[in-house]
Design a protein around this motif. Sequence first.
Motif, PDB file in Angstrom:
ATOM      1  N   ARG A   1      32.049   8.307  61.739  1.00  0.00           N
ATOM      2  CA  ARG A   1      33.391   7.753  61.554  1.00  0.00           C
ATOM      3  C   ARG A   1      33.649   7.502  60.080  1.00  0.00           C
ATOM      4  N   PRO A   2      34.847   7.832  59.585  1.00  0.00           N
ATOM      5  CA  PRO A   2      35.165   7.577  58.175  1.00  0.00           C
ATOM      6  C   PRO A   2      35.319   6.083  57.911  1.00  0.00           C
ATOM      7  N   ASP A   3      35.035   5.671  56.703  1.00  0.00           N
ATOM      8  CA  ASP A   3      35.196   4.279  56.290  1.00  0.00           C
ATOM      9  C   ASP A   3      36.690   3.944  56.267  1.00  0.00           C
ATOM     10  N   PRO A   4      37.133   2.951  57.048  1.00  0.00           N
ATOM     11  CA  PRO A   4      38.561   2.652  57.096  1.00  0.00           C
ATOM     12  C   PRO A   4      39.059   1.874  55.881  1.00  0.00           C
ATOM     13  N   ARG A   5      38.133   1.276  55.128  1.00  0.00           N
ATOM     14  CA  ARG A   5      38.551   0.495  53.963  1.00  0.00           C
ATOM     15  C   ARG A   5      39.120   1.405  52.886  1.00  0.00           C
ATOM     16  N   SER A   6      40.240   1.004  52.317  1.00  0.00           N
ATOM     17  CA  SER A   6      40.828   1.782  51.245  1.00  0.00           C
ATOM     18  C   SER A   6      41.758   0.898  50.442  1.00  0.00           C
ATOM     19  N   ALA A   7      41.751   1.061  49.134  1.00  0.00           N
ATOM     20  CA  ALA A   7      42.624   0.277  48.263  1.00  0.00           C
ATOM     21  C   ALA A   7      43.919   1.043  48.009  1.00  0.00           C
ATOM     22  N   PRO A   8      44.988   0.335  47.674  1.00  0.00           N
ATOM     23  CA  PRO A   8      46.239   1.022  47.344  1.00  0.00           C
ATOM     24  C   PRO A   8      46.054   1.962  46.153  1.00  0.00           C
ATOM     25  N   ALA A   9      46.776   3.053  46.186  1.00  0.00           N
ATOM     26  CA  ALA A   9      46.676   4.038  45.110  1.00  0.00           C
ATOM     27  C   ALA A   9      47.161   3.452  43.788  1.00  0.00           C
ATOM     28  N   LEU A  10      46.585   3.935  42.711  1.00  0.00           N
ATOM     29  CA  LEU A  10      46.992   3.556  41.365  1.00  0.00           C
ATOM     30  C   LEU A  10      47.944   4.624  40.814  1.00  0.00           C
ATOM     31  N   PRO A  11      48.743   4.274  39.826  1.00  0.00           N
ATOM     32  CA  PRO A  11      49.585   5.296  39.199  1.00  0.00           C
ATOM     33  C   PRO A  11      48.708   6.284  38.422  1.00  0.00           C
TER      34      PRO A  11
ATOM     35  N   ALA B   1      44.390  19.074  35.214  1.00  0.00           N
ATOM     36  CA  ALA B   1      45.656  19.530  35.782  1.00  0.00           C
ATOM     37  C   ALA B   1      45.811  19.093  37.228  1.00  0.00           C
ATOM     38  N   GLY B   2      44.807  18.375  37.747  1.00  0.00           N
ATOM     39  CA  GLY B   2      44.851  17.912  39.128  1.00  0.00           C
ATOM     40  C   GLY B   2      45.070  16.416  39.222  1.00  0.00           C
ATOM     41  N   THR B   3      44.578  15.842  40.285  1.00  0.00           N
ATOM     42  CA  THR B   3      44.736  14.407  40.545  1.00  0.00           C
ATOM     43  C   THR B   3      43.891  13.592  39.580  1.00  0.00           C
ATOM     44  N   THR B   4      44.448  12.512  39.027  1.00  0.00           N
ATOM     45  CA  THR B   4      43.653  11.614  38.202  1.00  0.00           C
ATOM     46  C   THR B   4      42.925  10.622  39.107  1.00  0.00           C
ATOM     47  N   PRO B   5      41.721  10.222  38.770  1.00  0.00           N
ATOM     48  CA  PRO B   5      40.960   9.309  39.624  1.00  0.00           C
ATOM     49  C   PRO B   5      41.699   7.994  39.869  1.00  0.00           C
ATOM     50  N   GLY B   6      41.962   7.698  41.125  1.00  0.00           N
ATOM     51  CA  GLY B   6      42.662   6.472  41.504  1.00  0.00           C
ATOM     52  C   GLY B   6      44.027   6.724  42.099  1.00  0.00           C
ATOM     53  N   GLU B   7      44.650   7.858  41.792  1.00  0.00           N
ATOM     54  CA  GLU B   7      45.939   8.150  42.423  1.00  0.00           C
ATOM     55  C   GLU B   7      45.693   8.880  43.739  1.00  0.00           C
ATOM     56  N   THR B   8      46.725   8.950  44.558  1.00  0.00           N
ATOM     57  CA  THR B   8      46.577   9.605  45.855  1.00  0.00           C
ATOM     58  C   THR B   8      46.224  11.078  45.677  1.00  0.00           C
ATOM     59  N   GLY B   9      45.220  11.519  46.402  1.00  0.00           N
ATOM     60  CA  GLY B   9      44.783  12.903  46.321  1.00  0.00           C
ATOM     61  C   GLY B   9      43.289  12.987  46.046  1.00  0.00           C
ATOM     62  N   THR B  10      42.830  14.186  45.738  1.00  0.00           N
ATOM     63  CA  THR B  10      41.415  14.437  45.507  1.00  0.00           C
ATOM     64  C   THR B  10      41.175  14.717  44.032  1.00  0.00           C
ATOM     65  N   ALA B  11      40.526  13.794  43.348  1.00  0.00           N
ATOM     66  CA  ALA B  11      40.169  13.972  41.939  1.00  0.00           C
ATOM     67  C   ALA B  11      38.791  14.619  41.853  1.00  0.00           C
TER      68      ALA B  11
END
Length: 207
Positions: free
Chosen positions: A45-55, A100-110
């Motif tokens: 099972r995936p870890d359900p804990r998650s923090a809000p995305a950062l800009p 050119a991709g997602t920065t660490p902390g924003e929504t997506g895969t960095a």
Amino acid sequence: MRKVGNTLIATVTAAALCCGAWLLHNGAETHAPPQPSAAQAHPGRPDPRSAPALPPSPPDRIRIPSIHVDAPLRGLGLTESGSLDVPPAGDANLAGWYEAGTTPGETGTAIVAGHVDTADGPAVFYDLGALERGAVIEVDRQDGKVALFTVDAVEMYEARDFPDKKVYGAAARPELRVITCGGGYSRATGYEGNVVVFAHLTGDRAG
């Protein structure tokens, strides 16, 4: 990832991050980097804990205290062939992120990548395969925040079976992949696979 072919990225990661010259001169069997065990793989099972995305904000540094990683990050672009570039091999304590991709902390895969070794010895992610689930990865960002990621899994894939979508696919929450070389070692071709760390954002603090 954005506008980048997953297969090209997987190919360059498996090849360019895998020096192996140090192992060749010092004995692959006695100096091989640690490899992840079955216990470090994805749980049921995936870890359900998650923090809000950062800009969005470019990262400056990555720290993984449990394996003594503390390294600057440089942006990585694409080579002329369209594949992901890699950090210079001359600096063992240097990692790179796909700028050119997602920065660490924003929504997506960095994506963060680094060498496992150089011709002179172990490099920044030599011990990545020893990382355990639940460990913390800290990423310093230029906006003054430190993004805190919790490790979900550490897995090793043979180059021929690299799961592009699983590693590089889009995510609905802020996630991080840290990649280096691993698996078996061949004198002819070097390392035969990749170690991949899967992590997701669980907090942040001021830098």
